[in-house]
Motif scaffolding. Structure first.
Motif, PDB file in Angstrom:
ATOM      1  N   MET A  39       0.851  -1.187   0.000  1.00 43.47           N
ATOM      2  CA  MET A  39       0.000   0.000   0.000  1.00 43.47           C
ATOM      3  C   MET A  39       0.886   1.235   0.000  1.00 43.47           C
ATOM      4  N   ILE A  40       0.376   2.261  -0.627  1.00 43.88           N
ATOM      5  CA  ILE A  40       1.104   3.521  -0.658  1.00 43.88           C
ATOM      6  C   ILE A  40       0.285   4.629   0.005  1.00 43.88           C
ATOM      7  N   LYS A  41       0.990   5.646   0.437  1.00 41.47           N
ATOM      8  CA  LYS A  41       0.326   6.846   0.934  1.00 41.47           C
ATOM      9  C   LYS A  41      -0.223   7.550  -0.300  1.00 41.47           C
ATOM     10  N   ASN A  42      -1.537   7.721  -0.350  1.00 38.90           N
ATOM     11  CA  ASN A  42      -2.188   8.338  -1.506  1.00 38.90           C
ATOM     12  C   ASN A  42      -2.706   9.709  -1.090  1.00 38.90           C
ATOM     13  N   TRP A  43      -2.046  10.741  -1.581  1.00 37.76           N
ATOM     14  CA  TRP A  43      -2.374  12.095  -1.144  1.00 37.76           C
ATOM     15  C   TRP A  43      -3.742  12.558  -1.638  1.00 37.76           C
ATOM     16  N   LEU A  82      -3.061   5.717   8.340  1.00 41.27           N
ATOM     17  CA  LEU A  82      -1.894   6.602   8.333  1.00 41.27           C
ATOM     18  C   LEU A  82      -2.214   7.947   8.983  1.00 41.27           C
ATOM     19  N   LEU A  83      -3.358   8.532   8.619  1.00 44.28           N
ATOM     20  CA  LEU A  83      -3.764   9.812   9.201  1.00 44.28           C
ATOM     21  C   LEU A  83      -3.965   9.695  10.713  1.00 44.28           C
ATOM     22  N   SER A  84      -4.544   8.590  11.141  1.00 42.47           N
ATOM     23  CA  SER A  84      -4.776   8.366  12.560  1.00 42.47           C
ATOM     24  C   SER A  84      -3.447   8.201  13.301  1.00 42.47           C
ATOM     25  N   GLU A  85      -2.558   7.376  12.771  1.00 41.84           N
ATOM     26  CA  GLU A  85      -1.263   7.150  13.415  1.00 41.84           C
ATOM     27  C   GLU A  85      -0.447   8.439  13.504  1.00 41.84           C
ATOM     28  N   ALA A  86      -0.597   9.321  12.524  1.00 42.81           N
ATOM     29  CA  ALA A  86       0.143  10.588  12.509  1.00 42.81           C
ATOM     30  C   ALA A  86      -0.523  11.660  13.369  1.00 42.81           C
ATOM     31  N   GLY A  87      -1.728  11.371  13.883  1.00 45.89           N
ATOM     32  CA  GLY A  87      -2.410  12.298  14.770  1.00 45.89           C
ATOM     33  C   GLY A  87      -3.236  13.362  14.068  1.00 45.89           C
ATOM     34  N   TYR A  88      -3.559  13.160  12.786  1.00 42.51           N
ATOM     35  CA  TYR A  88      -4.340  14.142  12.040  1.00 42.51           C
ATOM     36  C   TYR A  88      -5.846  13.895  12.124  1.00 42.51           C
ATOM     37  N   ILE A  89      -6.228  12.651  12.388  1.00 40.68           N
ATOM     38  CA  ILE A  89      -7.642  12.339  12.588  1.00 40.68           C
ATOM     39  C   ILE A  89      -7.775  11.383  13.769  1.00 40.68           C
ATOM     40  N   LYS A  90      -8.983  11.336  14.308  1.00 39.39           N
ATOM     41  CA  LYS A  90      -9.339  10.292  15.268  1.00 39.39           C
ATOM     42  C   LYS A  90     -10.103   9.259  14.459  1.00 39.39           C
ATOM     43  N   ALA A  91      -9.711   8.005  14.603  1.00 41.08           N
ATOM     44  CA  ALA A  91     -10.329   6.952  13.802  1.00 41.08           C
ATOM     45  C   ALA A  91     -10.350   5.642  14.566  1.00 41.08           C
ATOM     46  N   ASN A  92     -11.255   4.782  14.161  1.00 41.10           N
ATOM     47  CA  ASN A  92     -11.287   3.404  14.650  1.00 41.10           C
ATOM     48  C   ASN A  92     -10.888   2.515  13.484  1.00 41.10           C
TER      49      ASN A  92
END
Length: 123
Positions: free
Chosen positions: A1-5, A44-54
């Motif tokens: 998987m890639i980071k897809n901007w 990725l966004l959750s791990e980086a702290g940009y969103i809260k996610a489950n």
């Protein structure tokens, strides 16, 4: 998987546009992208702290993400989105990375986006 901007930006924009602070977005609500790619980029966004996610990992051993729910933007998520929301700034950020042959990281995207926006404001 890639980071897809494109997916990352879309997740942030859609989360900000939700009608209530507690409206969650499911990875399957992005029909224009494969569900696993959306789920991965939510993680990725959750791990980086940009969103809260489950994020629920599959227990079947297939390596899939069983479910991904983006619940809200964090303050850092708002800052990231504020930097890349404008289509002109976003296009210039992408073009700059492409022309330099560099990978897009969260920190570099924010730094460059702020510089581009500052140049627009001061010109």
């Amino acid at each position: 998987m890639i980071k897809n901007w494109a997916i990352i930006r879309d997740i942030l924009i859609r989360l900000e546009a939700t009608s209530t602070p507690n409206t969650a977005l499911d990875a399957n609500q992005f029909p224009e992208y494969p569900e696993q790619e959306v789920a991965y980029n939510m993680r990725l966004l959750s791990e980086a702290g940009y969103i809260k996610a489950n994020i629920l990992e599959s227990k079947s051993g297939d390596g899939r993400i069983a479910a991904a729910l983006a619940r809200s933007l964090t303050n850092s998520g708002h800052e990231l989105l504020d930097t890349i929301r404008n289509d002109t700034v976003w296009a210039k950020v992408q073009d700059t990375f492409k022309s330099k042959g560099m990978d897009m990281t969260f920190d570099l995207v924010i730094m460059l986006g702020k510089k581009i926006a500052e140049n627009f404001l001061l010109s």
